[in-house]
Design an enzyme around this catalytic site. Structure first.
Site: not given
Length: 499
Positions: A162, A164, A277
């Site tokens: 993941h 961001d 998320d």
């Protein structure tokens, strides 16, 4: 004295002028806002105007990028032309207005739902009793005889990272420090091992990497996408918030990501959504993804009491319908998988016991950054310990499977910005390969385990469900407000402002 009176008089006149001016400005603004609202409501009453607005946005976007012809050609050649039609057509109903302010209460009669979240929220006490090793759940038991060689437990291990696009660091700093290395390592690792898989969500980072990487890695990435080892999930520029964003913004960033892929990659067909998320989940997002041609999605951040409630009823996989989809409407529900535990990291995804699952996060073998907060630490898988370690991990997979209707287990291995070193990448893949070889090589364990993508998992679930006549519940409603523990509600950002 005269001067003081004059000053007071002037101040009084100025104060009166200020009040009159402010009041006039307020009423003018209020009138303008009301006019704008009435105009917007009038537009929303006409779905054709809504579609025209979206078409205008799409046209302006294509013109600004100077790539409309290229995009259209790529969309047709890559099979993504369906996306365009859905975006500008089927999504029209998202903006269609409700007839009265009683929308929420009336929406209950829209479907013969198996699960209506408005009812579920009324049932829950939102307490947090200690559930044992699964702190927010309950003790899970199973009978080993429920699996056989004819009906084995299927485990799909899905590596992911993941990323961001801006969080503690800036986008550029994340890319320089970690993301560029992650994609290098993953592409290199998959290129030499056809059994390995990986999924990627954030097209913004992928585009940055694509512009800077070598031609060899670009060719390898295209080959991996074609043969299904590497999968692009959702296909958005970012993994968008679902609580505060307007659907226009969600659609725009999805168009950005899908158009970039169509213009730059050989052939990409996005099948599944990946939302691990966002802080709570909206049926609007499911509806939009359905409009983009996706048929399945995964969500994670849902209130722990809701997860526990759905898990106890084996309703963590469902066909998600929006409240506004009337029975006569032509709408395809979104098949949705909800992750059952606290987080999307490895300690909270292999099964209910994080202290055990953490021992199978092999990035923690030699990294000073990652350590298990519980006492046992991971150990390398060797010929001398593979049997005992495999049985420990299999026990977690079996327990997790009891929360779902099919015996197909989704087992992600990843976390934030993982696989950023060649050593971590090798340790994760190689140790899991040793565990898989042992499990698959001992048929008495009644398990089939392999690396897979998100879409491969969904296909396995639907195949098993179809062959055994398993039905999934329909669900309508949303998953707000999110809390990950106790009374820690993630709602402050609803009203906060950036600096």
């Amino acid at each position: 004295m005269f001067r003081m009176k004059t000053r007071r008089l002037i101040l009084m006149i100025l104060a009166i002028l200020f009040v009159v001016s402010f009041s006039s400005l307020y009423f003018i603004t209020r009138t303008s806002i009301n006019d704008d609202r009435q105009q917007l409501f009038g537009i929303l009453q006409n779905s054709e105007k809504v579609k025209a607005l979206r078409a205008d946005i799409h046209a302006a976007y294509s013109k600004a990028k100077g790539m409309a012809k290229v995009v259209d050609a790529r969309l047709v050649s890559s099979g993504l032309n369906k996306t365009k039609a859905h975006v500008l057509g089927d999504l029209g109903r998202i903006g269609e207005p409700v007839e009265t302010c009683e929308f929420v209460s009336k929406s209950r009669s829209f479907h013969q739902d198996d699960v209506q979240m408005l009812d579920v929220y009324g049932l829950l006490s939102f307490d947090n009793p200690d559930g044992g090793v699964w702190k927010q759940g309950y003790d899970i038991r199973y009978e080993a005889t429920q699996w056989s060689r004819q009906r084995p437990l299927q485990v799909v291990v899905v590596p992911h990272s993941h990323n961001d696009p801006g969080w503690i660091k800036t986008v550029d700093q994340y890319f320089i420090d970690q993301t560029t290395h992650i994609l290098d390592n993953v592409v290199d690792s998959l290129a030499g091992h056809p059994n390995r898989r990986f999924i990627w969500a954030e097209v913004s980072f992928f585009s940055m990497w694509w512009e800077r990487t070598t031609q060899t890695r670009r060719e390898n990435a295209n080959r991996l996408l074609r043969n299904g080892q590497l999968e692009m999930v959702t296909g958005g520029w970012v993994m968008n918030d679902e609580a505060n964003t307007r659907y226009f913004a969600i659609i725009d960033q999805l168009i950005e990501g899908h158009h970039w892929m169509a213009a730059n990659l050989d052939a990409v067909s996005v099948e599944s959504g990946w939302a691990i998320d966002p802080f709570g989940h909206s049926p609007t997002m499911a509806s939009i993804l359905s409009g983009f041609g996706l048929d399945s999605m995964l969500i994670q951040r849902v209130h722990y009491s809701v997860k526990k409630h759905l898990a106890a009823r084996k309703e963590l996989e469902f066909n998600w319908l929006p409240n506004w989809a009337a029975p006569a409407a032509s709408y395809s529900p979104m098949f949705t998988h909800m992750m059952p535990f606290y987080s999307y990291d490895i300690p909270h995804t292999c099964g209910p016991d994080p202290a055990i699952c953490c021992q199978f996060d092999f990035a923690r073998l030699s990294s000073g950054r990652y350590r298990c907060p519980w006492a046992p630490q991971p150990t390398p898988i060797t010929a001398s310990n593979v049997a005992s370690r495999a049985l420990i991990l299999l026990d977690q997979y079996r327990k997790k499977s009891t929360l779902y209707r099919t015996d197909v287990v989704f087992a992600p291995i990843g976390d934030d910005f993982r696989y950023d070193s060649p050593r971590e990448t090798a340790e994760q893949f190689e140790n899991y390969e040793r565990l898989m070889a042992y499990m698959n090589g001992n048929p008495e364990l009644n398990v089939e385990i392999r690396f897979g993508t998100l879409s491969e998992y969904f296909r396995a679930v639907k195949t098993r469900a179809s062959s055994e006549g398993i039905r999934f519940p329909a669900l309508s409603g949303d998953f707000f407000t999110y809390a990950d523990r106790n009374e820690d509600y993630w709602s402050g950002y609803y009203t906060s402002r950036p600096f």
